[in-house]
Design a protein around this motif. Structure first.
Motif, PDB file in Angstrom:
ATOM      1  N   GLU A  29       0.823  -1.208   0.000  1.00 18.71           N
ATOM      2  CA  GLU A  29       0.000   0.000   0.000  1.00 18.71           C
ATOM      3  C   GLU A  29       0.857   1.258   0.000  1.00 18.71           C
ATOM      4  N   GLY A  31       3.278   1.851  -1.876  1.00 21.37           N
ATOM      5  CA  GLY A  31       3.755   2.147  -3.222  1.00 21.37           C
ATOM      6  C   GLY A  31       5.128   1.566  -3.508  1.00 21.37           C
ATOM      7  N   GLU A  91      -1.125  -7.045  -0.031  1.00 18.98           N
ATOM      8  CA  GLU A  91      -0.417  -6.661  -1.247  1.00 18.98           C
ATOM      9  C   GLU A  91      -1.419  -6.419  -2.365  1.00 18.98           C
ATOM     10  N   TYR A  92      -0.926  -5.763  -3.417  1.00 15.89           N
ATOM     11  CA  TYR A  92      -1.781  -5.444  -4.549  1.00 15.89           C
ATOM     12  C   TYR A  92      -1.028  -5.708  -5.854  1.00 15.89           C
ATOM     13  N   TRP A  94       0.140  -4.266  -9.188  1.00 15.72           N
ATOM     14  CA  TRP A  94       0.391  -2.966  -9.805  1.00 15.72           C
ATOM     15  C   TRP A  94      -0.117  -3.003 -11.250  1.00 15.72           C
ATOM     16  N   PRO A 100       6.324   1.355  -9.702  1.00 16.16           N
ATOM     17  CA  PRO A 100       6.058   2.421  -8.727  1.00 16.16           C
ATOM     18  C   PRO A 100       7.366   2.893  -8.085  1.00 16.16           C
ATOM     19  N   LYS A 411       0.429   7.283  -6.074  1.00 18.53           N
ATOM     20  CA  LYS A 411      -0.726   7.372  -5.170  1.00 18.53           C
ATOM     21  C   LYS A 411      -2.006   6.948  -5.892  1.00 18.53           C
ATOM     22  N   ILE A 414      -1.951   3.154  -6.742  1.00 16.01           N
ATOM     23  CA  ILE A 414      -2.319   2.287  -5.620  1.00 16.01           C
ATOM     24  C   ILE A 414      -3.838   2.290  -5.428  1.00 16.01           C
ATOM     25  N   LYS A 418      -6.153  -1.009  -5.627  1.00 16.54           N
ATOM     26  CA  LYS A 418      -7.105  -1.389  -4.576  1.00 16.54           C
ATOM     27  C   LYS A 418      -8.497  -1.604  -5.157  1.00 16.54           C
TER      28      LYS A 418
END
Length: 426
Positions: A29, A31, A91-92, A94, A100, A411, A414, A418
């Motif tokens: 989160e 970045g 986690e995400y 990208w 990032p 920003k 992210i 999400k």
């Protein structure tokens, strides 16, 4: 070229097989990159790790339609999203081709392989030393395509050739050569990475959004290219393999995998030159697609359909017959197609003239519209979709990404990651 004048060939020319590969970075989160191990088991062959330990690669199976391949891509991407959302620290995935925040090279963990696969880590360490780890954080999509086998066998019967294997190789070699000449249009129409964080361009400077001046930084001269312009021999499969081997023997390449070129010919089975010689060409790989952040799973189906139509069109044309100088010109066109200003970027024509990338793209699309006037029924819509990108900059992915993410890139990225995770895992 394929015998388009034959009724069976013309009717079945759109048949083929498709597979997709998609790379994505796992991020926190904050970045920054995740530093956890790849979250899927080693026997999970559909979601593996690529250069970085935190770079996941999705590999679909082979499908008889673009829609089939896309459906599996969506399924696997959802599986990936669910996998990272269940980790102890959230986690995400990208959604961009450009990375990032990057602290330094140590922030980019080279993928670790053990036992029999240890050579993969050794190879990645070699790439890290030669090209630097920053470049390896680019992510993209590869489209794999093969013609229907019945179609190829019918074309072989019409050709009067003595060897089916050689005839099949010849079709793919001529297609590859055609894509060297005209494949830049895929970069032009799918480029989607004009902005990046300052830490990618200037080590240690984290947090400023930068416009690179490119529509695709990954496909530009600053992206995935070797330190030389490869010139390959498309006369036959033996000449093609030999032309790659000369770069390996000369120390320019460590292996065929290091040939960073937008088009690759591949065999069935183990991916090496000996297998390519023995088994012949099984399929062609297109490597110039940016991740499309405007789509939750990173790829618009219409762009894959267009790539298929382009390959059909090229397969019915006379061989380009590219000499060494032509291939150098073609490589320059690929890099120029990654430019943001497609009126300023020039397409170099074989006779020495130059026109804008926009005009050159329109000419190709208009020719394709004439070729596909009556068949298949979906071609006109797909070609008009691509043509609209060149007629209206607001329809180009790169322009849309710059407008939306041209400030606070990480920003907002992210936030998008999400939202994608929430929509795909709820």
């Amino acid at each position: 070229m394929i015998h388009i004048e034959d009724n069976y060939i013309r009717e079945h020319l759109i048949n083929g097989h498709f597979g997709l590969e998609k790379e994505s970075l796992r991020v926190l989160e904050s970045g920054y990159f995740s530093h956890t191990q790849h979250p899927f088991a080693e026997d999970e062959t559909r979601i593996v790790k690529d250069f970085c330990e935190n770079q996941a690669e999705i590999n679909t199976g082979v499908h008889a339609s673009v829609t089939g391949a896309m459906d599996e891509l969506k399924q696997l991407h959802t599986m990936l999203e669910k996998g990272v959302s269940s980790l102890p620290e959230r986690e995400y995935i990208w959604p961009f081709s450009n990375p990032p925040f990057i602290r330094d090279e140590e922030d980019i963990p080279v993928a670790e392989f053990d036992g029999m696969l240890r050579a993969k880590t050794v190879y990645r360490d070699y790439l890290s030393d030669k090209y630097g780890r920053y470049k390896m954080t680019f992510s993209g999509i590869h489209v794999n395509f093969s013609f229907d086998e019945k179609l190829l066998k019918k074309d072989f019967e019409l050709s009067g050739s003595d060897s089916y294997k050689e005839h099949k190789n010849r079709i793919y070699l001529e297609l590859a050569e055609g894509l060297v000449e005209f494949g830049w249009i895929l970069t032009l129409l799918t480029a989607a990475s004009p902005v990046t964080d300052s830490s990618f361009l200037k080590k240690g400077e984290v947090g400023n959004t930068c416009f690179s001046g490119k529509a695709s930084l990954r496909c530009s001269e600053s992206g995935y290219w070797n330190n030389f312009v490869p010139v390959l021999d498309y006369e036959n499969i033996y000449a093609y393999v030999s032309s790659i081997k000369k770069y390996i023997k000369g120390g320019w390449l460590n292996s065929p995998s290091e040939l960073y070129y937008p088009i690759r010919l591949k065999s069935e089975g183990e991916n090496n030159l000996e297998t390519l010689l023995k088994n012949g060409v099984d399929h062609i790989e297109l490597r110039m697609f940016d991740l499309n952040p405007l789509i939750p799973y990173g790829l618009d189906e219409r762009d894959v359909v267009f790539a298929h139509l382009l390959m059909i069109w090229l397969a019915t044309r006379e061989s380009c017959g590219l000499n060494d100088r032509d291939q150098i010109r073609c490589a320059a066109n690929f890099k120029r197609a990654a430019g943001y200003d497609i009126d300023l970027a020039k397409y170099l024509i074989k006779d020495g003239r130059a026109v804008s990338m926009r005009d050159a793209g329109v000419i190709i699309l208009e020719k394709m519209k004439t070729f596909f006037k009556d068949y298949p029924d979906y071609a006109e819509k797909v070609l008009d979709f691509q043509l609209e990108k060149l007629q209206n900059d607001e329809k180009r992915y790169a322009c849309m990404v710059k407008k939306t993410y041209g400030e606070d890139f990480v920003k907002k990225g992210i936030e998008l990651a999400k939202n994608n995770n929430h929509s795909l895992t709820k």
